[in-house]
Design a protein around this motif. Structure first.
Motif, PDB file in Angstrom:
ATOM      1  N   GLY A  17      -2.064  59.347  14.371  1.00 52.05           N
ATOM      2  CA  GLY A  17      -3.749  60.088  14.990  1.00 52.05           C
ATOM      3  C   GLY A  17      -4.768  59.108  13.913  1.00 52.05           C
ATOM      4  O   GLY A  17      -5.658  59.613  14.517  1.00 52.05           O
ATOM      5  N   LEU A  41      -4.350  69.711  16.328  1.00 54.24           N
ATOM      6  CA  LEU A  41      -3.234  71.233  16.341  1.00 54.24           C
ATOM      7  C   LEU A  41      -2.519  69.952  15.131  1.00 54.24           C
ATOM      8  O   LEU A  41      -3.033  68.760  15.494  1.00 54.24           O
ATOM      9  N   GLU A  42      -2.154  70.790  14.122  1.00 56.80           N
ATOM     10  CA  GLU A  42      -1.758  70.743  13.287  1.00 56.80           C
ATOM     11  C   GLU A  42      -0.758  72.219  12.948  1.00 56.80           C
ATOM     12  O   GLU A  42      -1.095  72.718  13.445  1.00 56.80           O
ATOM     13  N   GLN A 114       4.495  74.274  23.471  1.00 53.35           N
ATOM     14  CA  GLN A 114       2.885  73.350  23.983  1.00 53.35           C
ATOM     15  C   GLN A 114       2.910  73.673  25.077  1.00 53.35           C
ATOM     16  O   GLN A 114       1.889  73.304  26.156  1.00 53.35           O
ATOM     17  N   VAL A 131       3.965  61.504  23.181  1.00 51.42           N
ATOM     18  CA  VAL A 131       4.459  60.380  22.293  1.00 51.42           C
ATOM     19  C   VAL A 131       5.318  60.048  21.414  1.00 51.42           C
ATOM     20  O   VAL A 131       6.627  59.941  21.013  1.00 51.42           O
ATOM     21  N   HIS A 189      12.141  55.391  26.315  1.00 53.27           N
ATOM     22  CA  HIS A 189      11.464  55.127  24.950  1.00 53.27           C
ATOM     23  C   HIS A 189      12.249  54.448  23.641  1.00 53.27           C
ATOM     24  O   HIS A 189      12.758  55.854  23.157  1.00 53.27           O
TER      25      HIS A 189
HETATM   26  P1  NAX Z   1       3.597  61.330  10.959  1.00 52.23           P
HETATM   27  O1  NAX Z   1       4.980  61.774  10.258  1.00 52.23           O
HETATM   28  O2  NAX Z   1       2.289  60.049  10.692  1.00 52.23           O
HETATM   29  O3  NAX Z   1       2.524  62.469  12.241  1.00 52.23           O
HETATM   30  C1  NAX Z   1       2.759  63.469  12.569  1.00 52.23           C
HETATM   31  C2  NAX Z   1       2.402  64.944  12.269  1.00 52.23           C
HETATM   32  O4  NAX Z   1       2.766  65.255  13.465  1.00 52.23           O
HETATM   33  C3  NAX Z   1       2.807  64.737  11.314  1.00 52.23           C
HETATM   34  O5  NAX Z   1       1.267  65.590  10.361  1.00 52.23           O
HETATM   35  C4  NAX Z   1       2.586  66.569  11.583  1.00 52.23           C
HETATM   36  O6  NAX Z   1       1.936  67.458  10.429  1.00 52.23           O
HETATM   37  C5  NAX Z   1       2.517  66.630  13.007  1.00 52.23           C
HETATM   38  N1  NAX Z   1       2.659  67.890  13.976  1.00 52.23           N
HETATM   39  C6  NAX Z   1       4.746  67.809  13.450  1.00 52.23           C
HETATM   40  N2  NAX Z   1       5.135  69.183  14.053  1.00 52.23           N
HETATM   41  C7  NAX Z   1       4.210  69.314  14.393  1.00 52.23           C
HETATM   42  C8  NAX Z   1       3.625  70.941  15.805  1.00 52.23           C
HETATM   43  N3  NAX Z   1       4.427  71.302  15.631  1.00 52.23           N
HETATM   44  N4  NAX Z   1       2.234  70.262  16.250  1.00 52.23           N
HETATM   45  C9  NAX Z   1       0.977  70.214  15.763  1.00 52.23           C
HETATM   46  N5  NAX Z   1       1.811  68.559  15.236  1.00 52.23           N
HETATM   47  C10 NAX Z   1       3.245  68.425  14.004  1.00 52.23           C
HETATM   48  O7  NAX Z   1       3.864  60.291  12.539  1.00 52.23           O
HETATM   49  P2  NAX Z   1       3.680  59.574  12.893  1.00 52.23           P
HETATM   50  O8  NAX Z   1       3.875  57.965  12.647  1.00 52.23           O
HETATM   51  O9  NAX Z   1       1.498  59.664  13.823  1.00 52.23           O
HETATM   52  O10 NAX Z   1       4.440  59.387  14.493  1.00 52.23           O
HETATM   53  C11 NAX Z   1       3.895  60.321  15.835  1.00 52.23           C
HETATM   54  C12 NAX Z   1       5.412  59.908  16.682  1.00 52.23           C
HETATM   55  O11 NAX Z   1       4.779  59.234  17.870  1.00 52.23           O
HETATM   56  C13 NAX Z   1       6.880  60.566  16.197  1.00 52.23           C
HETATM   57  O12 NAX Z   1       7.479  61.686  16.673  1.00 52.23           O
HETATM   58  C14 NAX Z   1       7.064  59.061  16.262  1.00 52.23           C
HETATM   59  O13 NAX Z   1       8.413  58.728  16.013  1.00 52.23           O
HETATM   60  C15 NAX Z   1       6.596  58.481  17.987  1.00 52.23           C
HETATM   61  N6  NAX Z   1       6.514  57.065  17.815  1.00 52.23           N
HETATM   62  C16 NAX Z   1       6.726  57.316  19.041  1.00 52.23           C
HETATM   63  C17 NAX Z   1       6.273  55.753  19.474  1.00 52.23           C
HETATM   64  C18 NAX Z   1       6.453  55.863  21.662  1.00 52.23           C
HETATM   65  O14 NAX Z   1       5.964  54.412  21.686  1.00 52.23           O
HETATM   66  N7  NAX Z   1       6.453  56.357  22.454  1.00 52.23           N
HETATM   67  C19 NAX Z   1       5.798  54.830  19.263  1.00 52.23           C
HETATM   68  C20 NAX Z   1       5.347  55.401  17.545  1.00 52.23           C
HETATM   69  C21 NAX Z   1       5.599  56.102  17.230  1.00 52.23           C
HETATM   70  O15 NAX Z   1       6.744  56.097  16.941  1.00 52.23           O
END
Ligand code: NAX
Length: 328
Positions: A17, A41-42, A114, A131, A189
């Motif tokens: 984000g 949304l968080e 969602q 993602v 993925h």
């Molecule tokens: P972070 O842990 O830094 O951020 C995720 C955020 O999502 C947190 O702030 C958390 O509070 C919030 N969150 C959790 N549950 C939620 C919900 N029900 N509603 C709203 N927000 C919620 O992770 P980040 O590095 O930003 O990665 C996010 C996601 O992307 C992870 O699942 C990660 O595995 C995935 N990825 C996917 C990729 C792809 O190619 N498809 C690549 C990059 C990444 O690894």
């Protein structure tokens, strides 16, 4: 001037984000003439909401000309209201002692909620990109939870794998990435995805003629692309974030604005092509035009490719199997 588009982003206070929001507000995703409203949304957690308010302050401090509004939410039906684009980035990370199955289930619950919220309040043509991992299965769950929305509008992000493959192939043939066409990635993925350059060209020249080396494909290229996420965690101590945000921007931009006949990779519900069961969210080669993607059909699948496609499909079907009881 164009009316603003509403972009909902979940996990907005997370790592991805922190890169993604600024790229979108800068016009990188929807175009330099398209105003945007960000609906963030968080989770309700006080610390996370506070962090989100800090990100919003920074967005304001950029004074982006295209940023027509920002709002923060802890409830999906508020965040997704009238959304034209929904980027589902937030998901439950694997905690200590958590089995893969627990992770799938925790995320299945999030993406059921969602999907239902999108179904209830988003634009009837909302374009959804998942993602958050496991991205393909999460997208499948959201799609199944939103029967009132077109299934084709639910996609998963394979674009980071695609871009990783693209940069490796470009380096190998000594050409700029812009010279490479018709490269793409099949499947889930995860480390089982299969990057395929058999049809790719560099300045029109077939890549298989330029890289006449099956061992490189099998022993170097595939492992590099499939383990790239792990290599970044190892080096940075954190998972890919800026490159993931960039891939999300690329995915949505290409989907909405078109690829002009060029191929790219999107995780989309299968239409049955290449023996992938209908509805399975699978990485395919696609072209896009007028806000719609089309799976590139009729490509030849050799034995090596078939094995890899089957392997990534098997994983995906197992993921689905383990959450099936949560759907309905
Ligand atoms: P972070 O842990 O830094 O951020 C995720 C955020 O999502 C947190 O702030 C958390 O509070 C919030 N969150 C959790 N549950 C939620 C919900 N029900 N509603 C709203 N927000 C919620 O992770 P980040 O590095 O930003 O990665 C996010 C996601 O992307 C992870 O699942 C990660 O595995 C995935 N990825 C996917 C990729 C792809 O190619 N498809 C690549 C990059 C990444 O690894």
């Amino acid at each position: 001037a164009k009316a603003p588009m509403r972009v909902a982003i979940t996990g907005a206070a997370g790592q991805i984000g922190y890169s993604l929001l600024f790229r979108i507000a800068n016009g990188d995703m929807l175009g330099k003439d398209q105003p945007v409203i960000l609906q963030l949304l968080e989770i309700p957690d006080e610390k996370v909401q506070k962090a989100l308010s800090g990100v919003m302050m920074e967005l304001q401090d950029c004074a982006f000309p295209l940023l027509a509004g920002i709002s923060a939410h802890s409830d999906a039906t508020a965040a997704f209201k009238d959304a034209d684009v929904a980027l589902l980035v937030g998901s439950r990370p694997r905690g200590p002692g958590m089995e893969r199955k627990d992770l799938l289930e925790a995320n299945a619950r999030i993406f059921t909620v969602q999907g239902k919220a999108l179904d209830a309040v988003a634009s009837r043509n909302v374009k959804v990109l998942v993602v958050g991992n496991p991205a393909n299965t999460n997208a499948y769950i959201a799609m199944k939870s939103a029967p009132g929305l077109p299934s084709k509008n639910f996609t998963a992000m394979l674009r980071l794998d695609h871009n990783r493959a693209l940069s490796q192939v470009a380096a190998k043939v000594g050409k700029p990435v812009t010279a490479i066409e018709k490269l793409f990635v099949w499947g889930n993925h995860s480390s089982t995805m299969y990057p395929d350059y058999r049809f790719a060209t560099a300045d029109g020249q077939p890549i298989p003629e330029l890289i006449h080396d099956e061992a490189w494909n099998r022993d170097v290229f595939l492992p590099i692309v499939s383990k790239r996420g792990a290599a970044i965690i190892e080096a940075r101590g954190l998972s890919s974030a800026a490159s993931a945000a960039n891939a999300a921007v690329n995915h949505v931009r290409d989907w909405l604005l078109g690829t002009g006949g060029k191929w790219t990779t999107m995780g989309v519900p299968s239409d049955g092509a290449y023996g992938i069961p209908e509805g399975t969210i699978f990485g395919f080669p696609v072209t896009t035009e007028n806000g719609e993607y089309k799976i590139v059909q009729g490509l030849d699948i050799d034995t090596f490719s078939r094995e890899h496609i089957e392997q990534t499909l098997k994983e995906l079907l197992e993921e689905r199997e383990s959450i099936q009881h949560l759907l309905s």
